[in-house]
Write a protein that holds these residues in place. Sequence first.
Motif, PDB file in Angstrom:
ATOM      1  N   SER A 120       0.828  -1.205   0.000  1.00  0.00           N
ATOM      2  CA  SER A 120       0.000   0.000   0.000  1.00  0.00           C
ATOM      3  C   SER A 120       0.863   1.256   0.000  1.00  0.00           C
ATOM      4  N   VAL A 121       1.920   1.259   0.818  1.00  0.00           N
ATOM      5  CA  VAL A 121       2.822   2.407   0.883  1.00  0.00           C
ATOM      6  C   VAL A 121       3.500   2.629  -0.467  1.00  0.00           C
ATOM      7  N   ARG A 122       3.890   1.540  -1.119  1.00  0.00           N
ATOM      8  CA  ARG A 122       4.535   1.668  -2.424  1.00  0.00           C
ATOM      9  C   ARG A 122       3.582   2.302  -3.443  1.00  0.00           C
ATOM     10  N   ARG A 123       2.313   1.947  -3.375  1.00  0.00           N
ATOM     11  CA  ARG A 123       1.335   2.531  -4.281  1.00  0.00           C
ATOM     12  C   ARG A 123       1.177   4.027  -4.025  1.00  0.00           C
ATOM     13  N   ARG A 124       1.118   4.409  -2.756  1.00  0.00           N
ATOM     14  CA  ARG A 124       1.028   5.838  -2.422  1.00  0.00           C
ATOM     15  C   ARG A 124       2.274   6.572  -2.916  1.00  0.00           C
ATOM     16  N   ALA A 125       3.431   5.925  -2.757  1.00  0.00           N
ATOM     17  CA  ALA A 125       4.688   6.555  -3.178  1.00  0.00           C
ATOM     18  C   ALA A 125       4.685   6.835  -4.674  1.00  0.00           C
ATOM     19  N   GLU A 126       4.239   5.873  -5.449  1.00  0.00           N
ATOM     20  CA  GLU A 126       4.217   6.045  -6.901  1.00  0.00           C
ATOM     21  C   GLU A 126       3.275   7.168  -7.315  1.00  0.00           C
ATOM     22  N   GLU A 127       2.103   7.223  -6.676  1.00  0.00           N
ATOM     23  CA  GLU A 127       1.134   8.270  -7.016  1.00  0.00           C
ATOM     24  C   GLU A 127       1.656   9.648  -6.606  1.00  0.00           C
ATOM     25  N   ALA A 128       2.255   9.726  -5.404  1.00  0.00           N
ATOM     26  CA  ALA A 128       2.791  11.008  -4.936  1.00  0.00           C
ATOM     27  C   ALA A 128       3.920  11.479  -5.841  1.00  0.00           C
ATOM     28  N   SER A 129       4.816  10.566  -6.223  1.00  0.00           N
ATOM     29  CA  SER A 129       5.933  10.928  -7.085  1.00  0.00           C
ATOM     30  C   SER A 129       5.438  11.393  -8.447  1.00  0.00           C
ATOM     31  N   ARG A 130       4.430  10.714  -8.990  1.00  0.00           N
ATOM     32  CA  ARG A 130       3.878  11.102 -10.297  1.00  0.00           C
ATOM     33  C   ARG A 130       3.272  12.502 -10.223  1.00  0.00           C
ATOM     34  N   ALA A 131       2.533  12.774  -9.154  1.00  0.00           N
ATOM     35  CA  ALA A 131       1.919  14.095  -8.999  1.00  0.00           C
ATOM     36  C   ALA A 131       2.975  15.182  -8.847  1.00  0.00           C
ATOM     37  N   ALA A 132       4.055  14.886  -8.110  1.00  0.00           N
ATOM     38  CA  ALA A 132       5.128  15.872  -7.921  1.00  0.00           C
ATOM     39  C   ALA A 132       5.825  16.175  -9.240  1.00  0.00           C
ATOM     40  N   ARG A 133       6.099  15.146 -10.013  1.00  0.00           N
ATOM     41  CA  ARG A 133       6.768  15.358 -11.297  1.00  0.00           C
ATOM     42  C   ARG A 133       5.888  16.148 -12.263  1.00  0.00           C
ATOM     43  N   GLY A 134       4.576  15.977 -12.131  1.00  0.00           N
ATOM     44  CA  GLY A 134       3.661  16.699 -13.003  1.00  0.00           C
ATOM     45  C   GLY A 134       3.268  18.067 -12.480  1.00  0.00           C
ATOM     46  N   GLY A 135       3.714  18.398 -11.264  1.00  0.00           N
ATOM     47  CA  GLY A 135       3.385  19.695 -10.682  1.00  0.00           C
ATOM     48  C   GLY A 135       1.955  19.802 -10.228  1.00  0.00           C
ATOM     49  N   ASP A 136       1.295  18.658  -9.996  1.00  0.00           N
ATOM     50  CA  ASP A 136      -0.109  18.652  -9.566  1.00  0.00           C
ATOM     51  C   ASP A 136      -0.161  18.727  -8.044  1.00  0.00           C
ATOM     52  N   LEU A 137      -0.200  19.941  -7.549  1.00  0.00           N
ATOM     53  CA  LEU A 137      -0.072  20.175  -6.111  1.00  0.00           C
ATOM     54  C   LEU A 137      -1.224  19.565  -5.321  1.00  0.00           C
ATOM     55  N   ASP A 138      -2.446  19.695  -5.824  1.00  0.00           N
ATOM     56  CA  ASP A 138      -3.606  19.197  -5.084  1.00  0.00           C
ATOM     57  C   ASP A 138      -3.542  17.685  -4.895  1.00  0.00           C
ATOM     58  N   ILE A 139      -3.256  16.966  -5.963  1.00  0.00           N
ATOM     59  CA  ILE A 139      -3.158  15.515  -5.868  1.00  0.00           C
ATOM     60  C   ILE A 139      -1.979  15.117  -4.984  1.00  0.00           C
ATOM     61  N   LEU A 140      -0.863  15.811  -5.127  1.00  0.00           N
ATOM     62  CA  LEU A 140       0.329  15.489  -4.344  1.00  0.00           C
ATOM     63  C   LEU A 140       0.074  15.583  -2.853  1.00  0.00           C
ATOM     64  N   ILE A 141      -0.574  16.637  -2.408  1.00  0.00           N
ATOM     65  CA  ILE A 141      -0.795  16.820  -0.971  1.00  0.00           C
ATOM     66  C   ILE A 141      -1.519  15.631  -0.376  1.00  0.00           C
ATOM     67  N   ASN A 191      10.052  14.304  -5.119  1.00  0.00           N
ATOM     68  CA  ASN A 191       9.408  13.151  -5.737  1.00  0.00           C
ATOM     69  C   ASN A 191      10.150  11.847  -5.471  1.00  0.00           C
ATOM     70  N   GLY A 192      10.917  11.807  -4.367  1.00  0.00           N
ATOM     71  CA  GLY A 192      11.728  10.626  -4.069  1.00  0.00           C
ATOM     72  C   GLY A 192      11.037   9.568  -3.236  1.00  0.00           C
ATOM     73  N   HIS A 193       9.709   9.607  -3.139  1.00  0.00           N
ATOM     74  CA  HIS A 193       8.972   8.630  -2.333  1.00  0.00           C
ATOM     75  C   HIS A 193       9.305   7.174  -2.701  1.00  0.00           C
ATOM     76  N   PRO A 194       9.332   6.815  -4.004  1.00  0.00           N
ATOM     77  CA  PRO A 194       9.634   5.414  -4.347  1.00  0.00           C
ATOM     78  C   PRO A 194      11.017   4.966  -3.897  1.00  0.00           C
ATOM     79  N   ASP A 195      12.003   5.849  -3.949  1.00  0.00           N
ATOM     80  CA  ASP A 195      13.353   5.488  -3.511  1.00  0.00           C
ATOM     81  C   ASP A 195      13.364   5.136  -2.028  1.00  0.00           C
ATOM     82  N   LEU A 196      12.608   5.890  -1.260  1.00  0.00           N
ATOM     83  CA  LEU A 196      12.549   5.636   0.175  1.00  0.00           C
ATOM     84  C   LEU A 196      11.916   4.272   0.457  1.00  0.00           C
ATOM     85  N   VAL A 197      10.818   3.970  -0.245  1.00  0.00           N
ATOM     86  CA  VAL A 197      10.152   2.679  -0.054  1.00  0.00           C
ATOM     87  C   VAL A 197      11.054   1.536  -0.497  1.00  0.00           C
TER      88      VAL A 197
END
Length: 254
Positions: A120-141, A191-197
């Motif tokens: 589950s954490v890995r899935r959140r990490a991927e989504e957060a990283s994707r939002a950060a790379r795309g500059g989508d602040l609302d989704i990222l938060i 956007n380094g969430h996946p690296d941490l996981v």
Amino acid sequence: MRASGAVTRSTLRQQIADALRDEVLAGRLQPGREFTVKQIAEQYGVSATPVREALFDLAAQGLLESDQHRGFRVYEFSVADYRAMVEARTLVMDGVIREVFTSPSPGGARQTVYRDALVSVRRRAEEASRAARGGDLDILIGYDLRFWRELGTLVGNTYITDFLHRLRVQAWVFAVPYLRGDADVRDWLWNGHPDLVAAISHRDRDALRAAVEDYNNHALSWADRLAAGDPAPPGPGPEPDGPDGSADPGRPDA
């Protein structure tokens, strides 16, 4: 202030607190914005008691200031406050890293729970990283907050989890007004969430420390930029009528 949605009677206190926190994180309630219990009660069409309780809950979390004569005000965090948040979470994360690598690998039923939580954490990490790379602040938060809360459950200490979550919310409350006015916002969204996981999954202490250090240095670099006056804090602008009634994109589905 207009209500952004219907509020049921079952958990009024928590629902009102959640709704107002989301308005702050979305940038619709700016730092320094003042309001009263009466205004919020009228906004949601409820009695003053659960509203007062919700506002005091948010004040206890450091998101609001209460004034006996003026009501409540969205807290205005400074760059120094933000640096202190980063320092606090750095110290806590150092302890978390030690805990991860001094505890034996989970076994039996605990191993299954741990493995499922990591998925589950890995899935959140991927989504957060994707939002950060795309500059989508609302989704990222939304995904970033969920990521760090779920990551904390791997340690198994709810006090640490709650403390880190509170720091993350406060950091976003500080950051949102600046980031929304920054044309180069993608440069300042970590956007380094996946690296941490991945480091946790492989129980790689050096990689985990490197990921956490990168996270904290990224935040401090941004604080240095703010301290230098680039970008400048947003102006107060006209007082909004209140939440605009739109769905909150920062609250992703589970």
